[in-house]
Design an enzyme around this catalytic site. Structure first.
Site, PDB file in Angstrom:
ATOM      1  N   HIS A 121       4.891   5.162   4.655  1.00  0.00           N
ATOM      2  CA  HIS A 121       4.498   4.043   5.510  1.00  0.00           C
ATOM      3  C   HIS A 121       5.604   3.672   6.491  1.00  0.00           C
ATOM      4  CE1 HIS A 121       6.508   2.304   1.976  1.00  0.00           C
ATOM      5  NE2 HIS A 121       6.894   1.311   2.767  1.00  0.00           N
ATOM      6  N   ARG A 146      13.987   7.188   2.932  1.00  0.00           N
ATOM      7  CA  ARG A 146      13.668   7.373   4.344  1.00  0.00           C
ATOM      8  C   ARG A 146      13.649   8.868   4.647  1.00  0.00           C
ATOM      9  NH1 ARG A 146      17.449   4.323   5.707  1.00  0.00           N
ATOM     10  NH2 ARG A 146      16.236   2.430   5.683  1.00  0.00           N
ATOM     11  N   GLU A 171       4.311  -2.815  -2.054  1.00  0.00           N
ATOM     12  CA  GLU A 171       4.451  -3.882  -1.080  1.00  0.00           C
ATOM     13  C   GLU A 171       3.144  -4.072  -0.335  1.00  0.00           C
ATOM     14  OE1 GLU A 171       6.621  -2.230   2.843  1.00  0.00           O
ATOM     15  OE2 GLU A 171       7.565  -1.606   0.972  1.00  0.00           O
TER      16      GLU A 171
END
Length: 171
Positions: A58, A78, A1
């Site tokens: 990130h 996560r 991304e």
């Protein structure tokens, strides 16, 4: 991304990459929940562009407004969520999966941030990879976009205009 910073506080930082020396160090830091020791802070400002490669730890920090482009994927691992709760429930963490894919060492540096100064009426390529290509374009007056890709998304980040007879504006 990848992220194009539309707006942010003056002292904004992203968390990109990590400071672990190797995979064992990464595992130990995550298990001890020493996030300050792990997370690599990268200063950014409005108009910056950041490419996030697969396996890069990130997070977006408070006060940021970004335009995100990414490969079509439903996978998010996560490892930390700031202990936030929704209706008294914390979001699921994915420690094992995250540790399997996070690169270590992976020190993302300020030099990796592209500070964009758009040239009027000129398409500037920001990133081109196997999944997507991102350009920035600043226009004044009429501009005819000549593009041969089968699929294009256009985001208006300042001002307004008309695309194929349809009015468009920021946001």
């Amino acid at each position: 991304e990848c992220w194009y910073i539309l707006d942010c506080p003056e002292d904004a930082k992203l968390l990109v990459g990590n400071k672990a020396k190797d995979r064992e160090d990464l595992k130990q830091i995550v298990e001890s929940k020493d996030w300050e020791k792990l997370c690599n802070e990268v200063p950014v400002k409005k108009g910056d562009f950041v490419q996030i490669d697969p396996g890069t730890l990130h997070a977006i920090t408070g006060g940021m407004v970004i335009l995100e482009t990414q490969q079509n994927s439903d996978i998010t691992y996560r490892i930390y969520d700031y202990d936030r709760e929704t209706d008294g429930v914390k979001r699921e963490l994915h420690l094992k999966q995250g540790l399997d894919v996070i690169k270590a060492p992976d020190l993302y540096r300020e030099e990796n941030v592209v500070h964009i100064v758009p040239t009027e009426n000129e398409m500037q390529s920001l990133v081109c990879n196997d999944c997507y290509e991102v350009w920035v374009l600043k226009t004044e007056g009429e501009y005819v976009l000549q593009h041969e890709e089968p699929f294009v998304i256009v985001g208006v980040v300042e001002g307004d205009g008309i695309v194929n007879g349809t009015p468009v504006k920021k946001g």
